[in-house]
Motif scaffolding. Structure first.
Motif, PDB file in Angstrom:
ATOM      1  N   LEU A 135       0.841  -1.183   0.000  1.00 51.02           N
ATOM      2  CA  LEU A 135       0.000   0.000   0.000  1.00 51.02           C
ATOM      3  C   LEU A 135       0.883   1.242   0.000  1.00 51.02           C
ATOM      4  CD1 LEU A 135      -1.637   0.584   3.526  1.00 51.02           C
ATOM      5  CD2 LEU A 135       0.421  -0.767   3.165  1.00 51.02           C
ATOM      6  N   ASP A 136       0.494   2.327  -0.580  1.00 53.82           N
ATOM      7  CA  ASP A 136      -0.746   2.642  -1.263  1.00 53.82           C
ATOM      8  C   ASP A 136      -0.633   2.250  -2.749  1.00 53.82           C
ATOM      9  OD1 ASP A 136      -3.062   3.901  -2.240  1.00 53.82           O
ATOM     10  OD2 ASP A 136      -2.166   5.884  -2.178  1.00 53.82           O
ATOM     11  N   CYS A 137      -1.659   1.629  -3.284  1.00 56.81           N
ATOM     12  CA  CYS A 137      -1.645   1.221  -4.694  1.00 56.81           C
ATOM     13  C   CYS A 137      -2.284   2.260  -5.598  1.00 56.81           C
ATOM     14  CB  CYS A 137      -2.385  -0.088  -4.866  1.00 56.81           C
ATOM     15  SG  CYS A 137      -1.614  -1.431  -3.996  1.00 56.81           S
ATOM     16  N   GLY A 138      -2.588   3.443  -5.076  1.00 57.84           N
ATOM     17  CA  GLY A 138      -3.099   4.461  -5.977  1.00 57.84           C
ATOM     18  C   GLY A 138      -4.229   5.327  -5.458  1.00 57.84           C
ATOM     19  N   ALA A 139      -4.439   5.370  -4.135  1.00 58.23           N
ATOM     20  CA  ALA A 139      -5.480   6.258  -3.606  1.00 58.23           C
ATOM     21  C   ALA A 139      -5.047   7.713  -3.781  1.00 58.23           C
ATOM     22  CB  ALA A 139      -5.733   5.955  -2.134  1.00 58.23           C
ATOM     23  N   ASP A 140      -3.775   7.981  -3.544  1.00 57.89           N
ATOM     24  CA  ASP A 140      -3.255   9.354  -3.611  1.00 57.89           C
ATOM     25  C   ASP A 140      -1.847   9.301  -4.200  1.00 57.89           C
ATOM     26  OD1 ASP A 140      -2.230  11.991  -2.982  1.00 57.89           O
ATOM     27  OD2 ASP A 140      -3.826  12.132  -1.487  1.00 57.89           O
ATOM     28  N   ILE A 141      -1.548  10.184  -5.162  1.00 58.86           N
ATOM     29  CA  ILE A 141      -0.227  10.108  -5.786  1.00 58.86           C
ATOM     30  C   ILE A 141       0.869  10.663  -4.869  1.00 58.86           C
ATOM     31  CG2 ILE A 141      -1.025  10.087  -8.181  1.00 58.86           C
ATOM     32  CD1 ILE A 141      -0.370  13.076  -8.321  1.00 58.86           C
ATOM     33  N   ARG A 142       0.485  11.340  -3.780  1.00 60.70           N
ATOM     34  CA  ARG A 142       1.489  11.830  -2.841  1.00 60.70           C
ATOM     35  C   ARG A 142       1.381  11.102  -1.504  1.00 60.70           C
ATOM     36  NH1 ARG A 142      -1.580  17.053  -3.680  1.00 60.70           N
ATOM     37  NH2 ARG A 142      -2.961  15.274  -3.697  1.00 60.70           N
ATOM     38  N   ALA A 143       2.465  11.148  -0.721  1.00 56.71           N
ATOM     39  CA  ALA A 143       2.451  10.671   0.659  1.00 56.71           C
ATOM     40  C   ALA A 143       3.631  11.299   1.370  1.00 56.71           C
ATOM     41  CB  ALA A 143       2.557   9.151   0.706  1.00 56.71           C
ATOM     42  N   ASP A 144       3.388  11.948   2.523  1.00 53.67           N
ATOM     43  CA  ASP A 144       4.523  12.479   3.285  1.00 53.67           C
ATOM     44  C   ASP A 144       4.968  11.434   4.308  1.00 53.67           C
ATOM     45  OD1 ASP A 144       2.837  12.650   5.486  1.00 53.67           O
ATOM     46  OD2 ASP A 144       2.451  14.787   5.231  1.00 53.67           O
ATOM     47  N   ALA A 145       5.964  11.783   5.106  1.00 57.91           N
ATOM     48  CA  ALA A 145       6.557  10.801   6.029  1.00 57.91           C
ATOM     49  C   ALA A 145       5.502  10.232   6.986  1.00 57.91           C
ATOM     50  CB  ALA A 145       7.705  11.448   6.801  1.00 57.91           C
ATOM     51  N   GLN A 146       4.640  11.130   7.531  1.00 55.63           N
ATOM     52  CA  GLN A 146       3.647  10.674   8.495  1.00 55.63           C
ATOM     53  C   GLN A 146       2.615   9.757   7.827  1.00 55.63           C
ATOM     54  OE1 GLN A 146       3.982  11.131  11.877  1.00 55.63           O
ATOM     55  NE2 GLN A 146       2.458   9.506  11.731  1.00 55.63           N
ATOM     56  N   ASP A 147       2.269  10.066   6.564  1.00 52.93           N
ATOM     57  CA  ASP A 147       1.347   9.186   5.822  1.00 52.93           C
ATOM     58  C   ASP A 147       1.948   7.791   5.693  1.00 52.93           C
ATOM     59  OD1 ASP A 147      -0.484  11.259   5.337  1.00 52.93           O
ATOM     60  OD2 ASP A 147       0.602  11.895   3.536  1.00 52.93           O
ATOM     61  N   LEU A 148       3.239   7.738   5.372  1.00 52.55           N
ATOM     62  CA  LEU A 148       3.888   6.439   5.174  1.00 52.55           C
ATOM     63  C   LEU A 148       3.874   5.629   6.473  1.00 52.55           C
ATOM     64  CD1 LEU A 148       6.877   7.640   2.936  1.00 52.55           C
ATOM     65  CD2 LEU A 148       4.894   6.306   2.183  1.00 52.55           C
ATOM     66  N   VAL A 149       4.059   6.325   7.593  1.00 49.56           N
ATOM     67  CA  VAL A 149       4.001   5.644   8.890  1.00 49.56           C
ATOM     68  C   VAL A 149       2.581   5.117   9.149  1.00 49.56           C
ATOM     69  CG1 VAL A 149       4.190   5.974  11.386  1.00 49.56           C
ATOM     70  CG2 VAL A 149       5.946   6.922   9.866  1.00 49.56           C
TER      71      VAL A 149
ATOM     72  N   GLU B 178      -5.603   9.201 -18.587  1.00 50.72           N
ATOM     73  CA  GLU B 178      -6.377  10.429 -18.726  1.00 50.72           C
ATOM     74  C   GLU B 178      -5.493  11.654 -18.488  1.00 50.72           C
ATOM     75  OE1 GLU B 178      -6.906   8.081 -16.531  1.00 50.72           O
ATOM     76  OE2 GLU B 178      -8.893   7.202 -16.774  1.00 50.72           O
ATOM     77  N   GLU B 179      -5.858  12.749 -19.142  1.00 53.39           N
ATOM     78  CA  GLU B 179      -5.046  13.976 -19.106  1.00 53.39           C
ATOM     79  C   GLU B 179      -4.863  14.554 -17.693  1.00 53.39           C
ATOM     80  OE1 GLU B 179      -5.343  16.906 -21.968  1.00 53.39           O
ATOM     81  OE2 GLU B 179      -4.855  15.374 -23.461  1.00 53.39           O
ATOM     82  N   HIS B 180      -5.869  14.352 -16.834  1.00 50.11           N
ATOM     83  CA  HIS B 180      -5.803  15.003 -15.525  1.00 50.11           C
ATOM     84  C   HIS B 180      -5.018  14.186 -14.504  1.00 50.11           C
ATOM     85  CE1 HIS B 180      -9.250  12.267 -15.246  1.00 50.11           C
ATOM     86  NE2 HIS B 180      -8.983  12.206 -13.970  1.00 50.11           N
ATOM     87  N   LYS B 181      -4.546  13.006 -14.897  1.00 58.10           N
ATOM     88  CA  LYS B 181      -3.860  12.130 -13.946  1.00 58.10           C
ATOM     89  C   LYS B 181      -2.392  12.551 -13.728  1.00 58.10           C
ATOM     90  CE  LYS B 181      -6.923   8.764 -12.999  1.00 58.10           C
ATOM     91  NZ  LYS B 181      -7.016   7.360 -13.349  1.00 58.10           N
ATOM     92  N   GLY B 182      -1.851  12.171 -12.592  1.00 59.75           N
ATOM     93  CA  GLY B 182      -0.411  12.276 -12.360  1.00 59.75           C
ATOM     94  C   GLY B 182       0.061  13.550 -11.697  1.00 59.75           C
ATOM     95  N   GLY B 206       1.246   9.562 -25.702  1.00 61.61           N
ATOM     96  CA  GLY B 206       0.551  10.030 -24.503  1.00 61.61           C
ATOM     97  C   GLY B 206       0.970   9.267 -23.258  1.00 61.61           C
ATOM     98  N   PHE B 207       0.132   9.350 -22.226  1.00 61.42           N
ATOM     99  CA  PHE B 207       0.427   8.637 -20.984  1.00 61.42           C
ATOM    100  C   PHE B 207       0.295   7.126 -21.185  1.00 61.42           C
ATOM    101  CE2 PHE B 207      -1.134  12.640 -18.651  1.00 61.42           C
ATOM    102  CZ  PHE B 207       0.147  13.079 -18.402  1.00 61.42           C
ATOM    103  N   VAL B 208       1.187   6.376 -20.582  1.00 59.59           N
ATOM    104  CA  VAL B 208       1.062   4.924 -20.543  1.00 59.59           C
ATOM    105  C   VAL B 208       1.153   4.483 -19.079  1.00 59.59           C
ATOM    106  CG1 VAL B 208       2.036   4.581 -22.850  1.00 59.59           C
ATOM    107  CG2 VAL B 208       3.557   4.562 -20.857  1.00 59.59           C
ATOM    108  N   GLU B 209       0.750   3.234 -18.799  1.00 62.21           N
ATOM    109  CA  GLU B 209       0.756   2.732 -17.429  1.00 62.21           C
ATOM    110  C   GLU B 209       1.787   1.615 -17.267  1.00 62.21           C
ATOM    111  OE1 GLU B 209      -3.249   2.752 -15.468  1.00 62.21           O
ATOM    112  OE2 GLU B 209      -3.914   2.537 -17.535  1.00 62.21           O
TER     113      GLU B 209
END
Lengths: 351, 351
Positions: A135-149, B178-182, B206-209
Motif C-alpha cells: 500500500l498505497d496502490c493508488g489512492a493518492d499520488i502523494r504521501a509524506d513521512a507521516q502518511d507512510l508511517v 487520462e489527461e488530468h492524472k499524475g 501520450g500517458f502509458v501505465e
C-alpha cells in the motif's frame, strides 16, 4: 454497474460466492428491473439478495469531482451509502477507482488519525501465507513521512486480520537499501518507523526494493500511491507477458504441445499461483467503513475473490481493530510529542 | 573490479565477447598482476587486451560523494577516464551504479542541453524488435517536465541506433492515461511533448501505465529515475518469481518432470526470452561519452551482453547522433521561446 463487463459479471460473481459460502448476504445496487432479472436466472439467489434501486451509473471516464457533485442516485453512491448506514459491513465495486475513493472519502469520512487513506493490494509472494500486502496502490499520488508511517499501521492491521500474521514485517519501498537513498520523505519515514514498530507491535525491516515485493523477508510494503500503482501494474503486466510467452513456447511444436498436455496439472497449478483474479481486491484503508475495489475488468471468478476478501475482513472485525490501532498510535504519538524526553510505557494491543 | 563476482567474471565475459566478435578491442582496468593472470588463462585474449594498472576498487558500499573525492586510482575512475581521453569508445562497468554515474558526470560532463543525465534500460516486449526502452532507470530520483522531454529525445536516439527503429513511439509513464492524472511535472511534460515529437521526428502516444512497459503500442517509456528504478526491479522480481514457480510446478511429480523433459526446448526458448542477462546493460545517456552499466551480479553471459550492447552503440556512431539531436532540439526550443508567435520551419535530421 460501472465495471467493464457490466452487471451480468457481477451477479455471476455473487452467485459463485453465494454457492461457496452460505453465510454471506448481499445488497445489490443498480436499476431494479435489470438486476432482478439477472438474479432471477440463478436458482436460489433471489432469497440471498436485497436490491437497492439506483438508476445512475458512474462510468470509467467520469472524473471524481463530477461524481462527488452529481453522483447521488448512482449504484456506486448507493453501495457506499449502505456501508455508511451500517446496512452493509463491506462494499465491493468494480467501478472507476478514483470516483469510488472520492465518494468513499466524502461519505464515510477519514478515520481519526488518518490524513491520506490508502488502497492495499495483495501481491503473490514466497512467504508461507502466499501473499504480501502493498500500500498505497493508488489512492493518492502523494504521501509524506507521516502518511507512510500511517500506511504501515494500516497495512499491518490488514496483514493481521486478512492474512493471519501475528507480527508482520514492514518494509519501505525505495531505490536502494542504504540509509542515504531515496526522497526526503522516505528518509524521514525511515527514522520514524522503529518507534512506531515498537509501539504497534510489528517489525520494521528497513528499505526494500522493487525486487522485494514478492520476497519472504517482508510482509507489508509501504510506498506512495504513484509508485505503488506503477509497481502493481508493472508486476501484473510482467506476469502476463511471461504467461503469454509460456503459452507461445508450448504451442510451438507438436512435441511441446504433447508436453504441455502431460504437464497440464503443473501448468494449471502455476496459473493458479499467479492468476491476478485470485488476488483481486484493493482494500480502501483509513475510512469509517471498508470498501473493496475489484478490477474493472474482473470476471465472475475475480468478483467472487473480491467478495471472499470482503467477507473475511468483515468477519474478523477488521474495521474496528484498524480504527483502534490507528487512534491509539496517533494518541501515543501526540503524547510522545508533548513529553518527548520522558520515559513512557506503551500498552500493546492485538489489533 | 567492483562487481559482485569480481574480475574473473568480467574477464570471462570479455573472453566470450572476443570469441564472438573479432572487431572488439578491450582496455581492461584493474591491478595489473591480477588482470594479466586472468587474461593469460584465456588463449589468444592477451593480444586483444590493453591493461591499465589501477590498484583501487570502488566497492558497492562506497558513497558516490566519497568516490568523487577519493576515487582517483580506482579501476572505475580509470575506465571512465579512458572514454574521456578518447582511448575507449564506450566504458562498461559492473560496479556501484551511483558512484559510476557520479564519476561519469564529473569526468565526462553533461552534454549541452541536458540538465539530468539518465540511465536507459531494455525491457522485453511484444514489439517486433523484442525490447522496449525505458528511462530513467535510476540516474536521478527527480525529473522535472523539461528533463522528461529530454529523456524522450535521448530515448528515441537510443531506440533508433540501438534497436533500429526509424520513428520510435514515446509514452510517458503515469498512473492512468487520462489527461488530468499524475503529478504536475508529468502533466506539463505531456503538454510539451507533441511539439518536441514533431521537431524530433518521433511519435508521442501520450500517458502509458505500468502494464504498458512490455506492450507493442510504445517503444520508449519515459519516467523519473525513482519510478523507473522501482518498475525495473519489480519487473525483474516478478519474472523471477514466475520462473521459480514454473520450476517448482514442473518438479512436482514424475509425470511433470517427464513433461518438462519433452518441453525442454520450449522452456529454454522461454527462458531465453525473459532471461535478464540478455538485456543486461543500462546505458548512461546525456554525457560526453557513453557508459554501459552492467548488473553488479552479472555472470560472463551478462557481461558479454553488456559488451555487445556497448559495441553496437559504438559502431552506430550513437554518441555523436544523440549529442546533435539534443543540441539541435535545445536550440530549436530556445528559438521557439524567443519567437514564440512566429511560424518556423524545423529541419529534421536522422539522428
Amino acid at each position: 454497474m460501472g465495471g467493464d463487463r457490466g452487471p451480468a459479471a457481477v451477479v455471476a460473481g455473487i452467485a459463485e460466492s453465494a454457492e461457496k459460502n452460505p453465510d454471506i448476504h448481499f445488497i445489490v445496487h443498480g436499476p431494479r428491473a435489470e438486476i432482478e432479472q439477472l438474479i432471477a436466472r440463478r436458482s436460489g439467489l433471489a432469497a440471498r439478495c436485497d436490491i437497492r434501486d439506483a438508476a445512475g451509473v458512474v462510468t470509467m471516464d467520469d472524473k471524481p469531482s463530477q461524481v462527488l457533485r452529481k453522483g447521488e442516485g448512482t449504484s456506486m453512491w448507493s453501495a457506499v451509502e449502505s456501508v455508511r448506514l451500517g446496512e452493509a459491513t463491506v462494499a465491493v465495486s468494480c467501478g472507476n477507482t478514483g470516483a469510488l475513493m472520492a465518494l468513499s472519502m466524502l461519505r464515510l469520512r477519514k478515520l481519526p488519525g488518518v490524513n491520506r487513506p490508502a488502497i492495499a493490494c495483495l501481491w503473490p509472494s514466497r512467504n508461507p501465507q502466499g501473499f504480501n500486502v502493498m500500500l498505497d496502490c493508488g489512492a493518492d499520488i502523494r504521501a509524506d513521512a507521516q502518511d507512510l508511517v500511517t500506511y504501515a499501521l494500516m497495512g499491518t492491521s490488514y496483514a493481521r486480520n486478512g492474512l493471519g500474521l501475528a507480527r508482520p514485517r514492514v518494509g519501505l519501498l525505495n531505490v536502494g537499501t542504504e540509509e542515504h537513498k531515496g526522497r526526503p520523505e522516505m528518509r524521514q519515514a525511515h527514522e520514524l518507523m522503529p518507534a512506531t514498530a515498537e509501539a504497534a507491535n510489528f517489525d520494521y525491516v528497513g528499505f526494500v526494493e522493487g525486487g522485494d515485493l514478492p520476497s519472504d523477508r517482508v510482509d507489508v510494503i509501504v510506498t506512495d500511491g504513484f509508485t505503488g500503482n506503477v509497481a502493481l501494474k508493472t508486476g501484473e503486466g510482467t506476469a502476463k507477458l511471461v504467461g503469454d510467452f509460456l503459452k507461445e513456447a508450448f504451442g510451438k511444436s507438436i512435441l511441446s504441445k504433447f508436453a504441455a498436455l502431460l504437464a497440464l496439472n503443473s501448468l494449471k497449478r502455476l496459473q493458479k499461483r499467479i492468476d491476478p483474479r485470485r488476488v483481486n481486491g484493493g482494500v480502501f484503508l483509513g475510512l469509517n467503513g471498508t470498501v473493496v475495489k475489484s478490477h474493472g475488468s474482473a470476471d465472475s471468478t475475480g468478483i467472487s475473490a473480491a467478495i471472499k476478501l470482503a467477507f473475511q475482513l468483515a468477519q474478523s472485525g477488521f474495521q474496528d481493530r484498524l480504527a483502534a490501532r490507528v487512534a491509539q498510535t496517533a494518541a501515543q504519538a501526540a503524547a510522545l510529542n508533548t513529553t518527548r524526553n520522558e520515559n513512557q510505557d506503551h500498552s500493546e494491543g492485538t489489533s
